[in-house]
Structures are given as structure tokens and as C-alpha cells.
Motif scaffolding. Structure first.
Motif, PDB file in Angstrom:
ATOM      1  N   MET A 186       4.644   2.254  -1.431  1.00  0.00           N
ATOM      2  CA  MET A 186       5.718   3.054  -1.574  1.00  0.00           C
ATOM      3  C   MET A 186       5.425   4.428  -1.962  1.00  0.00           C
ATOM      4  O   MET A 186       4.621   4.748  -2.681  1.00  0.00           O
ATOM      5  N   TYR A 199       1.399  -2.589  -0.163  1.00  0.00           N
ATOM      6  CA  TYR A 199       2.484  -1.919   0.714  1.00  0.00           C
ATOM      7  C   TYR A 199       2.718  -0.594  -0.205  1.00  0.00           C
ATOM      8  O   TYR A 199       3.324  -0.634  -1.137  1.00  0.00           O
ATOM      9  N   ARG A 249      10.891  -9.813  -4.980  1.00  0.00           N
ATOM     10  CA  ARG A 249      10.180  -8.720  -4.136  1.00  0.00           C
ATOM     11  C   ARG A 249       9.260  -9.207  -2.994  1.00  0.00           C
ATOM     12  O   ARG A 249       9.056  -8.936  -1.768  1.00  0.00           O
ATOM     13  N   SER A 250       8.534 -10.484  -3.435  1.00  0.00           N
ATOM     14  CA  SER A 250       7.608 -11.269  -2.706  1.00  0.00           C
ATOM     15  C   SER A 250       8.393 -11.545  -1.283  1.00  0.00           C
ATOM     16  O   SER A 250       8.016 -11.657  -0.151  1.00  0.00           O
ATOM     17  N   SER A 304       3.133  -6.987  -1.230  1.00  0.00           N
ATOM     18  CA  SER A 304       3.767  -6.514  -2.194  1.00  0.00           C
ATOM     19  C   SER A 304       3.766  -5.163  -2.550  1.00  0.00           C
ATOM     20  O   SER A 304       3.038  -4.385  -1.894  1.00  0.00           O
ATOM     21  N   PHE A 305       4.251  -4.564  -3.795  1.00  0.00           N
ATOM     22  CA  PHE A 305       4.191  -3.017  -3.912  1.00  0.00           C
ATOM     23  C   PHE A 305       2.677  -2.904  -4.428  1.00  0.00           C
ATOM     24  O   PHE A 305       2.234  -1.743  -4.432  1.00  0.00           O
ATOM     25  N   MET A 306       1.680  -3.721  -4.742  1.00  0.00           N
ATOM     26  CA  MET A 306       0.412  -3.599  -4.755  1.00  0.00           C
ATOM     27  C   MET A 306      -0.520  -3.507  -3.520  1.00  0.00           C
ATOM     28  O   MET A 306      -1.311  -2.710  -3.537  1.00  0.00           O
ATOM     29  N   GLN A 333       5.402  -3.091 -10.629  1.00  0.00           N
ATOM     30  CA  GLN A 333       5.030  -1.841 -10.183  1.00  0.00           C
ATOM     31  C   GLN A 333       6.493  -0.985 -10.036  1.00  0.00           C
ATOM     32  O   GLN A 333       6.194   0.219 -10.356  1.00  0.00           O
ATOM     33  N   GLY A 378      12.921  -5.115 -10.008  1.00  0.00           N
ATOM     34  CA  GLY A 378      12.896  -4.670  -8.654  1.00  0.00           C
ATOM     35  C   GLY A 378      11.788  -5.079  -8.144  1.00  0.00           C
ATOM     36  O   GLY A 378      11.521  -4.956  -6.741  1.00  0.00           O
ATOM     37  N   CYS A 379      10.817  -5.874  -8.829  1.00  0.00           N
ATOM     38  CA  CYS A 379       9.646  -6.333  -8.255  1.00  0.00           C
ATOM     39  C   CYS A 379       9.112  -7.501  -9.064  1.00  0.00           C
ATOM     40  O   CYS A 379       9.563  -7.869 -10.105  1.00  0.00           O
ATOM     41  N   ASP A 380       7.877  -8.161  -8.657  1.00  0.00           N
ATOM     42  CA  ASP A 380       7.302  -9.142  -9.241  1.00  0.00           C
ATOM     43  C   ASP A 380       5.954  -8.887  -9.368  1.00  0.00           C
ATOM     44  O   ASP A 380       5.196  -9.570  -9.825  1.00  0.00           O
ATOM     45  N   THR A 381       5.730  -7.576  -9.642  1.00  0.00           N
ATOM     46  CA  THR A 381       4.047  -7.244  -9.689  1.00  0.00           C
ATOM     47  C   THR A 381       3.898  -5.961 -10.804  1.00  0.00           C
ATOM     48  O   THR A 381       2.907  -5.581 -10.770  1.00  0.00           O
ATOM     49  N   GLU A 407       2.868   3.958   4.083  1.00  0.00           N
ATOM     50  CA  GLU A 407       3.489   2.592   4.440  1.00  0.00           C
ATOM     51  C   GLU A 407       3.108   1.991   5.779  1.00  0.00           C
ATOM     52  O   GLU A 407       2.954   2.623   6.713  1.00  0.00           O
TER      53      GLU A 407
END
Lengths: 155, 785
Positions: free
Chosen positions: B712, B710, B284-285, B706-708, A44, A39-42, B691
Motif C-alpha cells: 500500500m 501487498y 484484512r486477510s 496481506s499488507f506485508m 501494518q 484495519g488489518c491483522d498484521t 500494488e
């Protein structure tokens, strides 16, 4: 290309991988065990959590070669035949999943939590889940499911 | 079968495959000989694409082809459409700029698709994409909405980067109300840009079959028929008869998977070009860069009131960001799904709203959970709080004084909608009781003793969903009707296959539609199979969004079931040697009134397929379809109240209580509805506190990519929400249901901001109210004391 061999859900599995091949890619693309998600590439989101030698691991953060010789359990290996694992049953009973995409990682992570802490508080559950993102449920029912599984009163 | 299933919290039947890792999402589907696509994306926000040199990429291992928009143009691939025409203040249609599958001239946002590499493996495709040399001439990036109209022009078709300048309501009436007002409350508001982020990234897999000259496209789509319609009707020359779209299990949508995107269009083209299946799965990016984003409004709101705080007139001025290209429904969101909700639950007699929608060098913006209604509810509830503060009236009381009363329904708002039913005070009162509103001052004092700032806040929202009555929205500019279809197909053995034009991507339709059909036809729940998401199986349907599946799709299923029963009565009458008028149907049994003669549904189904003892002239079979076009939107409404505690030393806000009282009319499955509320609330809390889709104003780079970066919502950001219901059944659909999917995301942002502002003792705090922002305001407040 290096060859890796590991035990996946109790069966020996091997294949030739690139050095950069991630464990999750090996599981999904080589073994076609597509229950483990990306679901992601980091690292997380936690959709890719599996167990390696009994510990929960984000399989997007581990190279396939690092798992060489390990025992890996994925979501496909959790139930005993037709009988759901108590955590799976608790997720069902408490409506702890909607789209299902984060669910495999969420369940595998939750199983490991109870291995480490058999009766976690709500706060401990919520903090443990920090590495697992769900966009559908708002987490309340996931927390509830884990509480029920911990109490042994799942369906 | 006397126990009705509707209203029961049946556990979901779809859970089992997901819990065992046996769900089948697009990226899980394997086709022999599949190739992988990787896109070359613009690193510039705005740049002329002068040349694309693919020599090195073509020479790389495993590469099958490198293609650009020019290649698709040669095969007559046209622009991806925007299907909703907005008529501007000056009477002209909005300035529509094309959106070609891969740009043909300029890159217009960071992430814009410039070329695609197709290769044997994903790694080879990505490695080769790095080797594609693109010669860009960078242009001024237009990011800041407040300066966009004076900045570099993004599209030739849109002078001043203006897509439209639109209005609704009676401006003169509003000015007259303001002229006689005792007080005018004012606020400037930012509705922050969001990146929807369903957990499953978008994906596409296209396969061309030369023998039949036909295509199959597996897509993470919320509405496969609409996607096929756009691809066949607008973008390509492929007839609908030669294009099958399959949307299998889809991992969350929230709006972002409604649209026709460049990537899947390119896969569709490429599969014929290379003669093999072609797949692409977003990482995701890429999702952050190129999924449709949401919200992004700047608004000035002014409310005119009399001495008692009664609303006399509302004036709203909004600038809306549509991004670099028009997504399929982009134009409708800041207009007909936004400003038509500006009455909210209040009897404000005069309303005027002006919206200027702009192109900028950012990702396209379109509908996301709530879609326009969160923006409307946010400004209304913030101005209601501000009005209460200005006049020294309790925020609960000012809402009470302005609510539309139950005896005023049907209620025509000044902004084009007619609410059919509601009881707003009932929800308010229930929420006040659930949270013990009167006990708040004591809780605040107790928190103060612990060094915490405790605040309470509320919002009373209404929304319009169950999209949508076709005739009404066509007057608004829609290019499609938003009816829904269903087919109820009895099999000879008495089992039932139900085909629906809606699509579930987490909503649990297999369960709730099953409940509905089992009750309607009196057949065992386990004998009912729900089929959706495949254009070759299901009738033409419009998909799932706008909280429409039960209100519109469920109603179509009810209509189809009614037709089955009508036909069943004819068959039963013949078999029982009675008049059709004497046949009663109840709980799966056809009986002759006043006798013990009867036939079960299964017997009738068998007779329909073995028509030996059968009415003359009646067609064999028991398979009925229905189309349902709603007569109106449905109008869920409710009051949410939350309490927060802020640590003034860290700015960390803890949500300690949240009560949600919603009126969704009839509830089919309380467990599933509650899950929808929780999820919507989480996304609304995310918008209010965590967010923020943020672009660098100079370079146009997405800073929160990224989730780092942004944030969530995570489990430890959220409370255990408490949910309650009131019920005024919808008056115009057969189930009495209203939509429940978006309410949480609509109600949450104003509720939480209200509570945080209350805790801080300030008029307002801008979203997202991050810990840093809260900490700074807490310090300023402390310094002022």
C-alpha cells in the motif's frame, strides 16, 4: 480467565479477559471504546494506535494482560472536554481526514511523534508515518497538519 | 447572508466525531444478544465440495449453528445478481453464471464461502470454523488469462470460461485508416490487478424482529437502497417493506463497497434462523481474499498515424479477467466504462475495440476508483508516448496536435459518447507552466551530476463520470437507472433536513451539500442537516460511486430547493397580498418587487406548518422532493505531469514533483476537491509503482494476501502534490459541476510510468514499476550504453 486492571483515559477499568485477548479487543469490546479501530491483522495499518504509559503502541500487537497496570490513552481521551487537542484541531483545519477510519491511530501516532521530536522535517514526518496507512488522503494534508501542530499554529 | 458558501474551503463539519473517536461504523454498533459469524473458506482455487462435516464444530463451546449454501437454498435464497447485460458480437447476451450465497457445488476461488459458523463469541466462531471438515476434490485451477479459454471449465453456463466476446466501434473504418497510415505504434500492456483495501474492512450486522417479521441490516455499503433492491428483488423473498438497510459511517469505499456480498446475505438469513442478531466483520486477510478486486487486463493497442503524428485510427484488443463469479456490475467495467473512453481527449476518427471477458479461479473483479477509465487512459497515454517516440515528436506536441479543439464541442466520439465541453490545451499549458517544463533538461543534468536518473512524464486524460443518464446506460445494458433523489424538508422552526440518496464514506457531503443548500435557500449553514444512508429515512436513491454525488445528487438537491422556493413564493404572495409573479426570492428573503415588503424563509416555513394565513387550496407543509436524471455524463479532463529521480544502484524511484491540473467545472469546496485529487493520485501511484494482486499460477493461492505482501502507498512513497484548476462548466447540470473523485486514480498511472520510462530511456515499463523492476531496467540500459 485473568483479570486485568488499567487506567484508561484517566479512569480505572478492569475486566476478565482470555490470555489471547488483545488490548484493542479489550478497549473496543469490553470497554466499548470504539474510537480505536482495527484495519488489518498484521500490525501494518496503525488504525489501532493508542498510548500506553505515554508511548504510542499498536494495540493490536499488545495483549490486554501485558497492559495490566498501565495508563492507556485512547483517541476518546485526547481532547479536553469540548476543546480539541491541538493535533486534532490541526487535522480539522488542514483537511487531514476523509473517511475517518485511520484518523484515531494517525492522530495518536502524530501526537507521539511531536513528543519525541518537536519540530520534525517533512521527511521525518513521512518516515514516522510509515506504520500508519491512510487510503483516502494521499497523506499530504496529514503531513501538513502535523507541521502546523508542531509550529503551534493550529486553529 | 450575502457571502455565498459555494466555492469556499469550508472545514468539514463531520470531522469532529471522527477526530474524537465518536464515528459510528458498523463494527462499532452493539446489539444485545449478538452472535458472531465466521466463514469456512475454500483453501482450493477450484474444487468440488463433496461433503461438509460439521459434527465437531457443532459440539464446540458456544456454537449455535453451522450452515451451508444448501440451508439458504431451502429458504429460497437465490443468486446474487449481475445487473448489466452485455450483448456479445454474435448478438447473444453474456454467459451469466450464478453466484449463490455460499457455494452449492464447487469452490471457485481461494476464499470462496463454503460454510458459516455462528457462535456466542468471535473467538468461538473462529475456533469452530477450524473444526468444520470439508471433503474437497481438487480440480485444475484456471488462473492465467492467456490459457483460460483452453482450461478446465469453471461454470457449466460458460463454455471456454468465456463470459462475453464484445466489440465497439467501426472495424472496417479502422482497417482502412491503418491501410493508409504512415506509421503504426504498438504496445502490449498489462493493467495489473488491484485489491482496493479501504481502511475499514467490510462488515455486516443483521437483526430480525419477529413481531413485525422485518429485518435490519447494518452494512458497510456505498448504496444502501441498491443493496436492499438486490436482496429483495433478486436474492431473497424478503419484501423491501420488511428490510431496512443502514449504512452508517463507512470507512472508505472506492467501489468495493458498492456490491451485494455473500457474507452480509448470510448474516441476513442467519439472524432469522437463530433468532438473534448476527454480525460479521471481515479481517484484512478475508478482505484480500473475498473483496471484489479490480483492473486485470491484458491489452494490445495499435495507433495508426500520418507523417505529422495525427492519429488516424486506434485498434484495441483486450482480455479482461472477471474472476470466479460475476460481481454486480462486473460486466460493464471492461466494456461501457472502458472502451467508450478510448477517444480520450483526442480527435481520433476511427476506433475499434474487442474485449473478451473471462472467468478464472480468482476473486471477482468489479469497479474500483475509476473503473474502466483508468484502463482506457493508461493505454491511450502510453500509446501517445510511444507514437511520439517512434516519430521523434515531443510528447507534449503530439498531444497538442491531436486534441479535440474547444470549437468542436459537443463532440461525438466514434465510441458512443458525446463530450459536452472541455479545453484540453488550457490544462496542458497550465501544467507545463506549473512544472516549468522548459527547465527540465537543466534539472536532468543537475540530477545526473548527483548520480540520479531524472525523468519527466505526462498524461492528458478525460473521463466520463457523474453516472449516469438512465436512457443511455439502459441502451448499454444496465438494469437500473442512475438518477438521484433528494428531499428538502423544512422544519417548523426554520431549520432544514436534507435527505439524499447518495452516501458519503469520506467525501464530506454533510459539508458540501450543506454549503449548497445554505446558498440556495438563504438559510444559515448550521441550520442544514444532511441525512443519508438509511433506507427507512431517505428516499430511494442510487448511492455514491462513479463521481456522481455532486453532479447527480447535488443537482437533485438543487431541484428540490427550487420547488421549495416556488411554493414559498405562493405562500409569500398570499401573506404579502401580492401576485406570485411579483415575488422575488433572494438570499433567504421573499419580497414584493419594488417595495420593502418581505418575508424571511423562516417566516414562510412557520406559516407552512401553521397555515392560518394561507393560500386557498395550497397544501400545508414545506417539504419537497426531487429526482434528477442527468442528461449526459460529465467529462472532467486535465493534464498531470510528474518528475521522478531514480537511484540506478537501488532502483528506488522518488517522485520529486507532481502537478495536477484538472477541469472539474464549478468547484463547490476547493479544500475537499483537492483532498479527492490527493487520494486518487495516491491510489494511482500505488497501481503504477507498488500494488499488485498476484495469484500463484499453479495453485491459485493469493500470493499478495496481506499488507506485508501487498504494498500500500505510505507517506514516504508520495510527494506533496501541486494542484491547479481550469474551468469549463458542465453544460447540462444546474451546478456546472463535473465529478472529481476518480480523476487522480485515472491520471496517475500513465503519468508516473511515462516519467519512469523517460528517466530510464526506455519505451515502456510494466506496472507496477517496482524498485526491482526499475533496477533491472536501469542495469540493462547502463549495460547497453
Amino acid at each position: 480467565m485473568p483479570e486485568v486492571t488499567m487506567t484508561v483515559n484517566g479512569q480505572e477499568a478492569s475486566g476478565d479477559v482470555e490470555g489471547r485477548t488483545l488490548l484493542v479487543q479489550f478497549l473496543r469490546e469490553h470497554l466499548r471504546l470504539t474510537g480505536t479501530h482495527v484495519g488489518c491483522d498484521t500490525s501494518q495499518c496503525g488504525a489501532c494506535v493508542v498510548h500506553v504509559n505515554g508511548q504510542s503502541v499498536k494495540s493490536c500487537t499488545m495483549l490486554a494482560v501485558q497492559a495490566d497496570g498501565s495508563a492507556v490513552t485512547t483517541i476518546e481521551g485526547l481532547a479536553s472536554g469540548n476543546e480539541l487537542h491541538p493535533m486534532q484541531a490541526a487535522f480539522h483545519e488542514n483537511h487531514a481526514l476523509q473517511c475517518g477510519f485511520c484518523t484515531p491511530g494517525m492522530v495518536m501516532s502524530a501526537v507521539d511523534l511531536l513528543q519525541k521530536n518537536s519540530s520534525p522535517s517533512e521527511t521525518e514526518i513521512r518516515e514516522w508515518l510509515e506504520g500508519n496507512l491512510c487510503r483516502c488522503t494521499g497523506y499530504k494534508n496529514i503531513v501538513k497538519a502535523i507541521q502546523h501542530a508542531a509550529a503551534g499554529d493550529a486553529a | 447572508m450575502s457571502n455565498k458558501l459555494v466555492g469556499q474551503s469550508i472545514r468539514r463539519r463531520e470531522d469532529f466525531r471522527f477526530l474524537r473517536g465518536e464515528g459510528r461504523y458498523v463494527d462499532d454498533i452493539h446489539r444485545a444478544g449478538v452472535l458472531h459469524a465466521a466463514f469456512v473458506r475454500s483453501p482450493h482455487a477450484h474444487a468440488i465440495v463433496k461433503n461438509v462435516n460439521a459434527d465437531a464444530a457443532l459440539a464446540a463451546p458456544g456454537v449455535v449453528g453451522v450452515f451451508t449454501g444448501a440451508d439458504l437454498e431451502k429458504d429460497n435464497y437465490g443468486s446474487i445478481p449481475c445487473g448489466w447485460i452485455i450483448t456479445q458480437r454474435n448478438g447473444e447476451p453474456h454467459h451469466a453464471a450464478p453466484h449463490y450465497p455460499m457455494t452449492r457445488d464447487k469452490a471457485r476461488y481461494v476464499g470462496d464461502q463454503v460454510a458459516v459458523v455462528v457462535a456466542e463469541t468471535l473467538e468461538q466462531a473462529r475456533d469452530a470454523a477450524e473444526l468444520v471438515e470439508v471433503d474437497y476434490e481438487a480440480l485444475e485451477a484456471v488462473i492465467d488469462m492467456t490459457k483460460a479459454m483452453e482450461a478446465a471449465q469453471i461454470h457449466d453456463e460458460a463454455p471456454n470460461n468465456l463470459c462475453y466476446d464484445w466489440e465497439i466501434g467501426d472495424q472496417a473504418q479502422v482497417e482502412a485508416a491503418f491501410a493508409k497510415a504512415h506509421h503504426v505504434a504498438k504496445l502490449d500492456l498489462v493493467n495489473n490487478r488491484l485489491v482496493p483495501n479501504p481502511m475499514e474492512p467490510r462488515a455486516a450486522l443483521a437483526e430480525y424482529d419477529k413481531g413485525t417479521d422485518s429485518y435490519t441490516l447494518w452494512s458497510t455499503s456505498q448504496n444502501p437502497h441498491m443493496l436492499r433492491w438486490m436482496l429483495s428483488g433478486n436474492v431473497t423473498d424478503i419484501p423491501e417493506t420488511k428490510l431496512r438497510i443502514i449504512a452508517p459511517d463507512v470507512g472508505g469505499g472506492f467501489g468495493v463497497k458498492i456490491y451485494c456480498y455473500v457474507e452480509e446475505t448470510v448474516c441476513l438469513w442467519a439472524t432469522k434462523q437463530v433468532g438473534r442478531p448476527v454480525r460479521w466483520t471481515s479481517d484484512r486477510s478475508e478482505s484480500f481474499l473475498a473483496d471484489a478486486h479490480a483492473r486485470d487486463h491484458l491489452t494490445r493497442v495499435e495507433m495508426a498515424m500520418d507523417e505529422e503524428g495525427r492519429f488516424l485510427g486506434l485498434k484495441v484488443d483486450t482480455t479482461a479477467n472477471l474472476g470466479a463469479y460475476l460481481s454486480n456490475y462486473a460486466t460493464s467495467i471492461p466494456t461501457y466504462f472502458y472502451a467508450t473512453l478510448l477517444a480520450g481527449p483526442y480527435a481520433t476518427p476511427a476506433i475499434y475495440c474487442n474485449v473478451r471477458a473471462l472467468y478464472t479461479n480468482t476473486a471477482p473483479v468489479d469497479a474500483y476508483r475509476g473503473a474502466g477509465r483508468p484502463e482506457a487512459a493508461y493505454l491511450l497515454e502510453r500509446i501517445a508516448d510511444k507514437a511520439a517516440l517512434d516519430l521523434g515528436i515531443d510528447p507534449v506536441e503530439i498531444r497538442r496536435r491531436n486534441f479535440i479543439q474547444p470549437d468542436q464541442f459537443p463532440y461525438d466520439t466514434p465510441v458512443a459518447l458525446t463530450y459536452d465541453i472541455g479545453d484540453y490545451e488550457a490544462s496542458l499549458d497550465k501544467a507545463l507552466t506549473m512544472i516549468d517544463y522548459t527547465g527540465f533538461p537543466a534539472r536532468k543534468e543537475e540530477a545526473r551530476a548527483r548520480g540520479k536518473l531524472r525523468g519527466i512524464g505526462l498524461s492528458s486524460y478525460i473521463e466520463a463520470c457523474g453516472v449516469a443518464p438512465s436512457s443511455l446506460i439502459s441502451r448499454f445494458g444496465a438494469g437500473a437507472g442512475l438518477w438521484e433523489s433528494a428531499e428538502v424538508r423544512f422544519n417548523a422552526t426554520g431549520t432544514v433536513t436534507v435527505l439524499t440518496g447518495t452516501h458519503a464514506h469520506g467525501q464530506g457531503h454533510e459539508t458540501t451539500f450543506g454549503q449548497l443548500v445554505a446558498d440556495a435557500l438563504g438559510v444559515p449553514y448550521d441550520d442544514v442537516e444532511i441525512v443519508h444512508g438509511d433506507t427507512s429515512q431517505t428516499p430511494m436513491g442510487m448511492g455514491t460511486y462513479g463521481s456522481r454525488s455532486m453532479a447527480v445528487g447535488g443537482s437533485a438537491i438543487v431541484k428540490a430547493c427550487d420547488k421549495v422556493i416556488e411554493k414559498g413564493k405562493k405562500i409569500a404572495a398570499h401573506m404579502l397580498e401580492a401576485s406570485v409573479d411579483d415575488i422575488a426570492f433572494d438570499d433567504g428573503t421573499f419580497s414584493v418587487a419594488g417595495t420593502d415588503r418581505s418575508k424571511t424563509m423562516a417566516e414562510i416555513a412557520l406559516a407552512a406548518y401553521v397555515p392560518v394565513d394561507f393560500p386557498d387550496g395550497l397544501e400545508p407543509g414545506l417539504d419537497e422532493n426531487a429526482f434528477y436524471d442527468p442528461l449526459n455524463f460529465t467529462y472532467p479532463a486535465g493534464t498531470h505531469i510528474c518528475e521522478v529521480e531514480i537511484d540506478p544502484d537501488t532502483g528506488v524511484t522518488e517522485i520529486v514533483e507532481w502537478v495536477a491540473v484538472d477541469d472539474f467545472g464549478t468547484v463547490i469546496n476547493p479544500l475537499i476537491v483537492e483532498g479527492q485529487i490527493h487520494g486518487g493520485l495516491a491510489q494511482g501511484v500505488g497501481q503504477a509503482m507498488l500494488e499488485n494482486g498476484l495469484y500463484d499460477l499453479e495453485s491459485g493461492q493469493l500470493v499478495t494476501g496481506s499488507f506485508m505482501d501487498y504494498c500500500m502507498p505510505r507517506a514516504d512513497n508520495l510527494p506533496s502534490f501541486k494542484v491547479g484548476y481550469t474551468n469549463t462548466p458542465c453544460t447540462h447540470n444546474p451546478l456546472g459541476v463535473k465529478g472529481c473523485g476518480e480523476a487522480g486514480a485515472i491520471a496517475a498511472p500513465p503519468t508516473l510510468i511515462s516519467a519512469i520510462a523517460n528517466a530510464l530511456g526506455v519505451d515502456h515499463i510494466e506496472m507496477p514499476a517496482t524498485s526491482e523492476k526499475v533496477w533491472r531496467m536501469a542495469r540493462s540500459a547502463a549495460a547497453a550504453e
